[in-house]
Structures are given as C-alpha cells and as structure tokens.
Design an enzyme around this catalytic site. Structure first.
Site, PDB file in Angstrom:
ATOM      1  N   ASP A  56       0.840  -1.193   0.000  1.00 34.39           N
ATOM      2  CA  ASP A  56       0.000   0.000   0.000  1.00 34.39           C
ATOM      3  C   ASP A  56       0.877   1.246   0.000  1.00 34.39           C
ATOM      4  OD1 ASP A  56      -2.239   1.588   0.010  1.00 34.39           O
ATOM      5  OD2 ASP A  56      -2.868   1.080   2.050  1.00 34.39           O
ATOM      6  N   LYS A  57       0.223   2.371  -0.167  1.00 32.43           N
ATOM      7  CA  LYS A  57       0.873   3.691  -0.131  1.00 32.43           C
ATOM      8  C   LYS A  57      -0.035   4.653   0.604  1.00 32.43           C
ATOM      9  CE  LYS A  57       0.516   7.946  -2.192  1.00 32.43           C
ATOM     10  NZ  LYS A  57      -0.752   8.744  -2.348  1.00 32.43           N
ATOM     11  N   HIS A  58       0.566   5.636   1.254  1.00 25.38           N
ATOM     12  CA  HIS A  58      -0.231   6.665   1.913  1.00 25.38           C
ATOM     13  C   HIS A  58       0.453   8.015   1.751  1.00 25.38           C
ATOM     14  CE1 HIS A  58      -3.312   8.119   4.704  1.00 25.38           C
ATOM     15  NE2 HIS A  58      -2.383   8.952   5.113  1.00 25.38           N
ATOM     16  N   SER A  59      -0.356   9.054   1.588  1.00 24.02           N
ATOM     17  CA  SER A  59       0.153  10.420   1.475  1.00 24.02           C
ATOM     18  C   SER A  59      -0.257  11.222   2.700  1.00 24.02           C
ATOM     19  CB  SER A  59      -0.411  11.098   0.221  1.00 24.02           C
ATOM     20  OG  SER A  59      -0.099  12.485   0.213  1.00 24.02           O
ATOM     21  N   THR A 112      -9.254  11.204  -0.400  1.00 21.02           N
ATOM     22  CA  THR A 112      -9.478  10.201  -1.437  1.00 21.02           C
ATOM     23  C   THR A 112     -10.905   9.661  -1.395  1.00 21.02           C
ATOM     24  OG1 THR A 112      -7.145   9.568  -1.411  1.00 21.02           O
ATOM     25  CG2 THR A 112      -8.690   7.972  -2.331  1.00 21.02           C
ATOM     26  N   ARG A 144      -9.493  15.928  15.022  1.00 20.67           N
ATOM     27  CA  ARG A 144      -8.272  16.656  14.662  1.00 20.67           C
ATOM     28  C   ARG A 144      -8.538  17.652  13.546  1.00 20.67           C
ATOM     29  NH1 ARG A 144      -4.841  12.492  12.360  1.00 20.67           N
ATOM     30  NH2 ARG A 144      -3.357  14.164  11.929  1.00 20.67           N
ATOM     31  N   SER A 160      -2.216   7.879  13.233  1.00 22.04           N
ATOM     32  CA  SER A 160      -3.403   7.844  12.391  1.00 22.04           C
ATOM     33  C   SER A 160      -3.144   7.058  11.114  1.00 22.04           C
ATOM     34  CB  SER A 160      -3.839   9.272  12.044  1.00 22.04           C
ATOM     35  OG  SER A 160      -4.949   9.257  11.167  1.00 22.04           O
ATOM     36  N   LYS A 171      -4.313   2.506  10.620  1.00 19.32           N
ATOM     37  CA  LYS A 171      -5.136   1.987   9.530  1.00 19.32           C
ATOM     38  C   LYS A 171      -4.355   1.003   8.676  1.00 19.32           C
ATOM     39  CE  LYS A 171      -6.260   6.103   7.833  1.00 19.32           C
ATOM     40  NZ  LYS A 171      -5.909   7.127   8.817  1.00 19.32           N
ATOM     41  N   LYS A 172      -3.100   1.361   8.386  1.00 22.04           N
ATOM     42  CA  LYS A 172      -2.301   0.508   7.521  1.00 22.04           C
ATOM     43  C   LYS A 172      -1.979  -0.831   8.196  1.00 22.04           C
ATOM     44  CE  LYS A 172      -2.365   3.503   4.301  1.00 22.04           C
ATOM     45  NZ  LYS A 172      -3.292   3.281   3.170  1.00 22.04           N
TER      46      LYS A 172
END
Length: 439
Positions: free
Chosen positions: A82-85, A122, A170, A185, A189-190
């Site tokens: 996976d990827k997260h920004s 997203t 937040r 955070s 989730k990841k």
C-alpha cells in the site's frame, strides 16, 4: 486501577510521558465513546504541544490498530502492499497508483481517509462515483482485492475505529499537523489492513502540513521507524507540494483527472513523475522486483497498455459503481452549474502560488468541510490549473472555477487571481521528489 481521562490529559499537557497501559486505556475509551469529544480534543491539543516519544507513538499506534479488527492476507498469492500520502492539494495519486500497482502484480487493500484541513480526501473523491461503496463488508473488500487487484475504501466500523473518531476531531481543532498523531493515524489503519509493505508520500511546501524539509524528514523518520518496528517493510519519499499536483482540485474533477491520467493523457507532468516514482517504490519495497532500475519500466508498461485503467474500472464495478464508468464517466459525474475561466491580468510567467490557499478556496466553494458531519459538494473546485513556469498572455485563462452559483464562482475567480503571482522571468525549476527515507 484505570486512570481517569483527565489525569492522562494532564500528564501529557504538562509534558510528562505516558505508559502503554495509560495510552491503551484512553484509546479504548475513545473507541467505545466513554470519553467525550471535549476530552479527545484536549488530548489531541496536549499531544500537539508536548509531543510524544517513539515508545509513546508506537504504543498509540498499536492501541489504535487494536481498537478494531486486524485483517490477515495469509492466503493471498501476491505481495500485499500500500501507499499513503500526508495530504496535499490536487493530490489524487492513490487513485492512479493503486490500479497501476495491481496491474503489476501487487495486491493493494488501501484504507484511505476523508479531507483533512485544506487537503482533499481520497474517499470524498471516490464518493463522486454513483454507487461506489467506501465502506463495504470485509467479504466484499477481500473479493474486490482478489478480482481487481486493489480496493480503495474507508475505515469500516471494524478497522481502527479509534482513529476514525480522532481523525474527525483533529480536522476541526487545528491539531492535524502533529507528528505523533499523524504517525499513529496513518499507521493504525495501515497495520489494521494487514500489509506486508508500505510506501509513504510525505509532502512538503505551501500546500502541505509540513512546510520545511527538516520537519518533513522528522515525520518521515517517525513513520518509517514505527512501521518497520511493527514488522511492515516501509520507505518514504519526500515530495514537493508548493503547487497543486494535478491540474484539478475538487472531488469529481479529480476523478475525471484520474481517468485522463490512466488513459495516458498526463504524460510528462509532475503528477506522472510522482505516481510512477511511487509505483516503482512499491514494486521494490514489496520484493516483487529486486532491482529498482527494473521497476519503473514495468509501471510504465502497466499504464501505457491500458491495464491500469482496466483494473480501476474493475475496482469501481466490484464496489458498486457503474460497470461502464471508465467509458462513460461524463454521464455519471455531477457537473457544477457555473464554470468560469480565471484569466491572467498581465502577461508573463506563472511564478508562484499559495497551494494551501487553493485548497481553502475549494472548501469555500463547498468542496470540503469545516465540521466533521458537514456534507460536501462533489461538483465544485478548479480545473485546467496551469503549472508554475507556464507563460501566459494577459486575458488568457490559467484555470477554471466550477461553482454552485455565479457569486461563488466570481469570488473564487478573484481569489485565485490573487493567489497566483505572475512574473517577467521563468521561475527556477524544483525537484518533484526531494529525498528517500528507508528503514
């Protein structure tokens, strides 16, 4: 004896260090609703001011992960990645990256979020697609990953429920840009999604939460350190966010931009550089490709062949969207009733802009939230945003406003003219990918 919430808040407010049991107790109360919204907001503000040690951040991340179900993909025959920004303006990378990675042989169960502050979310973008289910059952989630290779969804009731509540609070209490809270955070989730590898996009610039390289590297090291410590192979790229990444900002507009990208219409852009850089990083970090030099051409082939677009359409169909969405997106995406060109007041070069201000204008148009429960208008935003360095003539459009009314469109038009500076010389170029942080 369980410590009452206000004592935990007091310890952190006064700069003390919380133990794992105290953090777990607070997060348990956050998840089951026994701790009030005011107490959660106070805790977030105390962490913002006092920070957290690495051990505290690990404990917070694991407590938030364990507040719900933790998925396992032990029976998956492909690497799970996976990827997260950390968020930006016009940052729709995940929408294209997930299907590219899937087309290259990865399984991508992507748990994403809504907009935070001035940044787009997203999930908000995907909700522009009629019928798309951002909270499917676990069975449908798994089925979609198997059939489409990727599934971009939100936090279901079972996955990291503590984060879902803290995330919303937040957003409206000016505590978004806290390194420990961002770290916990993202990673809760990841980790709950059962990943084997992860790549992180840490944004820096006027449109990011981190405006300086030092603080961006601090966040990247926090994320990479905590994730690798939890057993997930993780790297991070620090990327530029001093202007919108896509040429659109707004929910339905960024979905249309995503489809144009997957059709090969955004070649040579900063957006393409970022998407393909992360695709190569995912393939390498997952172990699917041993040599990083081999990864980029593989990702390019998945895009050029149309395979990535096909995977995106399959994901939409599996999650309840129209079966012909890719072919007939214009028939399904809602359109704003007013579209107004934003014209340059003088000739020259687009020299600079305040990317954060552009994100705030999307919110002002109704495309984002000022309260956690506030509905958004998926139609509004900006399209045709020209990149910095573009030469423009006086009266030439460099963007278009999409608005619900003429008054809103005119206000946004005037504001965008103020946000962009036009100079007499071509501005110096900036690297899109600034650095890489590994575990």
């Amino acid at each position: 004896m369980t410590m009452i919430p206000q004592e935990i808040i007091r310890i952190k407010r006064d700069g003390g260090t919380l133990g794992g049991a105290e953090i777990a107790s607070f997060i348990h109360g956050l998840a089951d609703g026994s701790i009030s919204e005011g107490q959660v907001a106070a805790f977030a503000m105390a962490v913002w001011f006092s920070g957290m040690s690495l051990d505290e951040t690990v404990a917070l991340t694991l407590a938030m992960r364990d507040s719900g179900a933790v998925l396992s993909w032990a029976d998956m025959d492909r690497p799970v990645a996976d990827k997260h920004s950390t968020g930006g303006v016009g940052d729709n990378v995940s929408l294209m990256l997930a299907p590219i990675a899937a087309a290259c042989g990865l399984a991508v169960p992507m748990i994403s979020g809504r907009g935070l502050g001035h940044t787009g979310g997203t999930l908000d973008k995907l909700e522009s697609i009629p019928g798309y289910d951002i909270k499917p059952s676990e069975t449908l989630f798994r089925q979609t990953v198997r059939e489409a290779g990727c599934a971009i969804i939100g936090q279901t009731a079972d996955l990291a429920p503590a984060d879902r509540r803290l995330y919303a609070i937040r957003d409206v209490t000016a505590t978004v840009d806290s390194v420990p809270l961002i770290t916990a955070s993202i990673l809760s989730k990841k980790l709950a999604a059962g990943l084997q590898s992860l790549v992180l996009d840490v944004k820096i610039g006027s449109g990011a939460f981190m405006t300086g390289l030092e603080e961006a590297e601090t966040l990247a090291r926090s994320l990479v350190g905590v994730a690798n410590g939890a057993g997930v192979r993780t790297t991070a790229l620090i990327t530029d966010m001093n202007e919108p990444l896509a040429d659109a900002a707004g929910n339905a507009l960024e979905i249309e931009n995503c489809l144009a990208f997957l059709r090969g219409e955004k070649a040579g852009t900063r957006l393409e550089t970022v998407v393909l850089s992360f695709a190569a990083e995912m393939l390498t970090t997952s172990g699917l490709v041993a040599d990083p030099a081999e990864a980029m051409p593989i990702a390019r082939r998945a895009l050029k062949s149309g395979a990535a677009l096909e995977h995106f359409g399959r994901m939409v169909r599996c999650l309840g969207g129209p079966g012909d969405f890719v072919e007939r997106s214009q028939s399904y995406l809602a359109k704003a009733p007013v579209i107004l060109p934003v014209k340059a007041e003088r000739g020259g070069f687009l020299e600079a802009c305040d990317a954060r201000a552009i994100g705030m204008e999307v919110i002002a148009l109704g495309g984002g939230r000022t309260r956690p429960d506030e509905p958004i208008d998926h139609r509004v935003g900006f399209s045709g945003l020209r990149p910095l360095g573009t030469k423009v003539e006086a009266g030439e459009p460099f963007a278009f406003v999409h608005a619900a009314s003429g008054d809103q469109a005119e206000k946004a038009r005037a504001r965008l003219v103020e946000i962009y500076a036009v100079g007499d010389e071509t501005p110096a170029g900036r690297p899109t990918v600034l650095s890489r942080i590994s575990g």
